[in-house]
Design a protein around this motif. Structure first.
Motif, PDB file in Angstrom:
ATOM      1  N   GLY A   5       0.829  -1.215   0.000  1.00  0.00           N
ATOM      2  CA  GLY A   5       0.000   0.000   0.000  1.00  0.00           C
ATOM      3  C   GLY A   5       0.855   1.253   0.000  1.00  0.00           C
ATOM      4  O   GLY A   5       0.574   2.212  -0.713  1.00  0.00           O
ATOM      5  N   ALA A   6       1.910   1.234   0.793  1.00  0.00           N
ATOM      6  CA  ALA A   6       2.813   2.384   0.840  1.00  0.00           C
ATOM      7  C   ALA A   6       3.525   2.563  -0.499  1.00  0.00           C
ATOM      8  O   ALA A   6       3.685   3.678  -0.992  1.00  0.00           O
ATOM      9  N   LYS A   7       3.934   1.472  -1.111  1.00  0.00           N
ATOM     10  CA  LYS A   7       4.615   1.542  -2.418  1.00  0.00           C
ATOM     11  C   LYS A   7       3.676   2.093  -3.477  1.00  0.00           C
ATOM     12  O   LYS A   7       4.069   2.928  -4.301  1.00  0.00           O
ATOM     13  N   THR A  10       3.315   5.778  -3.033  1.00  0.00           N
ATOM     14  CA  THR A  10       4.525   6.453  -3.505  1.00  0.00           C
ATOM     15  C   THR A  10       4.551   6.511  -5.028  1.00  0.00           C
ATOM     16  O   THR A  10       4.876   7.549  -5.615  1.00  0.00           O
ATOM     17  N   ASP A  11       4.188   5.409  -5.676  1.00  0.00           N
ATOM     18  CA  ASP A  11       4.143   5.386  -7.138  1.00  0.00           C
ATOM     19  C   ASP A  11       3.151   6.412  -7.674  1.00  0.00           C
ATOM     20  O   ASP A  11       3.438   7.140  -8.622  1.00  0.00           O
ATOM     21  N   LEU A  12       1.983   6.467  -7.049  1.00  0.00           N
ATOM     22  CA  LEU A  12       0.970   7.435  -7.490  1.00  0.00           C
ATOM     23  C   LEU A  12       1.438   8.866  -7.250  1.00  0.00           C
ATOM     24  O   LEU A  12       1.173   9.759  -8.062  1.00  0.00           O
ATOM     25  N   ALA A  13       2.132   9.097  -6.151  1.00  0.00           N
ATOM     26  CA  ALA A  13       2.664  10.435  -5.870  1.00  0.00           C
ATOM     27  C   ALA A  13       3.690  10.832  -6.933  1.00  0.00           C
ATOM     28  O   ALA A  13       3.715  11.988  -7.381  1.00  0.00           O
TER      29      ALA A  13
END
Length: 121
Positions: A5-7, A10-13
């Protein structure tokens, strides 16, 4: 808890940053085109001013400022694209930013030449 979920966040950011970079580049291009337009308008409004080189010089300064804005926008936008790896979005790409900058800069340089070579009556 896994870190997927964190990854994903981060990818979407990073994708949002790529898109924001393109919007910023477009905003700077609009600013540069505004400089070119002010230069052209100054020449058109004050063409009869004496000595005749003064309005041309001022118009040239504004158009040259537009070229500078185009160049700085390209440099900054390409630096961001080189640093960030997009995930889901397809960015315009460095080549597209380079081509856009060169076309606008060459057009503005041609306008400067026309300002000095044209015979206004």
């Amino acid at each position: 808890m896994d870190g997927s979920g964190a990854k994903e966040r981060t990818d979407l950011a990073e994708d949002r940053t790529v898109l924001a970079n393109e919007r910023t580049f477009a905003g700077w291009l609009r600013t540069g085109l505004g400089c070119v337009a002010v230069g052209l308008a100054f020449q058109a409004l004050f063409e009869k001013m004496e000595p005749s080189w003064v309005p041309k010089a001022i118009a040239t300064a504004f158009v040259a400022m537009g070229i500078l804005v185009f160049t700085l926008a390209r440099r900054n936008a390409c630096a961001v694209l080189r640093r960030i790896k997009p995930h889901e979005v397809k960015p315009a790409g460095v080549a597209t930013l380079e081509l856009t900058t060169w076309v606008l800069s060459l057009g503005a340089a041609a306008l400067i030449a026309a300002l000095w070579l044209a015979r206004f009556e």
